[in-house]
Design an enzyme around this catalytic site. Structure first.
Site, short mmCIF file in Angstrom:
data_model
loop_
_atom_site.label_atom_id
_atom_site.label_comp_id
_atom_site.label_asym_id
_atom_site.label_seq_id
_atom_site.Cartn_x
_atom_site.Cartn_y
_atom_site.Cartn_z
CB SER A 76 -0.96 -0.05 1.20
OG SER A 76 -1.96 0.93 1.08
CG ASP A 198 -7.13 -2.74 -3.82
OD1 ASP A 198 -7.76 -2.09 -2.97
OD2 ASP A 198 -5.89 -2.89 -3.78
CG HIS A 226 -5.52 -2.06 -0.19
ND1 HIS A 226 -5.04 -1.76 -1.46
CD2 HIS A 226 -4.78 -1.32 0.68
CE1 HIS A 226 -4.06 -0.87 -1.35
NE2 HIS A 226 -3.88 -0.58 -0.08
#
Length: 254
Positions: A76, A198, A226
């Site tokens: 991320s 996602d 995610h």
């Protein structure tokens, strides 16, 4: 191999993936300043008001431990942090594995980030007034996989352990950033790993990162949410080993 966690989390996010590489690599996990078990004194509101501060921390860590060049695995926002660090100090990085990266979360002309500016402002406002409530609602959405509620519960618990003030500042540094121009500065061979669904980083974002990194590969894995490091560790590990040119090994039981 150095594993870096995403927003609101800590190094435990890698507990199903990192051990699988210990037989072949020296594996290093850490918590970002303000997260997990990091020394509270390491967090500086000014230094960590932007992602550059976290990238400086990564460079300092690699220098202090004399680890480079490393395979840096960033999930991320840590994917962007790794991009910034590698652009600054390419000598420290052999490969980048970018899991669910997004150089800009807000939509722009000809670019889909996944959120409008108003949606991001509303998200940040809610975090500022009711962080725990935001966490309990958003963590399961971010995780996806509603048929496996324990995953959303784990992410909720991680979010709720984070200091709300630190979380809000990190969220602003994350969701208001625009690092698209930094992609061209990276010469480190990179793997972009994207889940097929996602809500935080749509497929278009992953492809954008891949297309704008000078040397990269793109892996679309059959996973939802995610956080494939928790929801799809087998698929993520296989994509990583293929990129690194290593044989796929039997999963290590955590």
């Amino acid at each position: 191999m150095v594993f870096a966690h995403g927003f609101g989390c800590d190094q435990s996010m890698w507990r199903l993936v990192a051990p699988r590489f210990e037989a072949d690599h020296r594996v290093v996990l850490f918590d970002h300043a303000g997260a997990g078990g990091a020394d509270p004194a390491a967090y500086d509101p000014d230094r960590h008001a932007a992602l550059d501060g976290y990238a400086s921390d990564v460079v300092d860590l690699l220098d202090e431990l004399a680890l480079g060049p490393v395979v840096f695995v960033g999930h991320s926002v840590s994917a962007t942090i790794g991009i910034l660090a590698a652009a600054r100090r390419p000598d420290l990085f052999a490969r980048l594995v970018l899991v669910g990266p997004s150089p800009r979360y807000i939509d722009d002309d000809g670019y889909r980030g996944g959120f409008s500016a108003q949606e991001i402002e509303e998200l940040l406002a809610t975090m500022g007034t009711n962080y725990l409530g935001w966490s309990s609602v958003m963590a399961p959405v971010i995780m996806g996989n509603p048929d496996r509620p324990e995953l959303g519960e784990e992410l909720t618990e991680l979010f709720c352990r984070t200091d709300p003030n630190v979380a809000e500042r990190f969220a602003r540094a994350t969701f208001l950033s625009d690092n698209r121009a930094d992609l061209a500065r990276v010469r480190t061979p990179s793997l972009v790993v994207q889940c097929r669904e996602d809500v935080i980083a749509p497929v278009e974002v992953g492809r954008y990162v891949h297309e704008h990194l000078p040397v990269s590969r793109f892996a679309l894995i059959d996973a939802v949410g995610h956080c494939p490091n928790l929801s799809a560790p087998d698929a993520l590990t296989a994509a990583m080993r293929d990129f690194l040119g290593e044989p796929v090994r039997e999963p290590v039981v955590a």
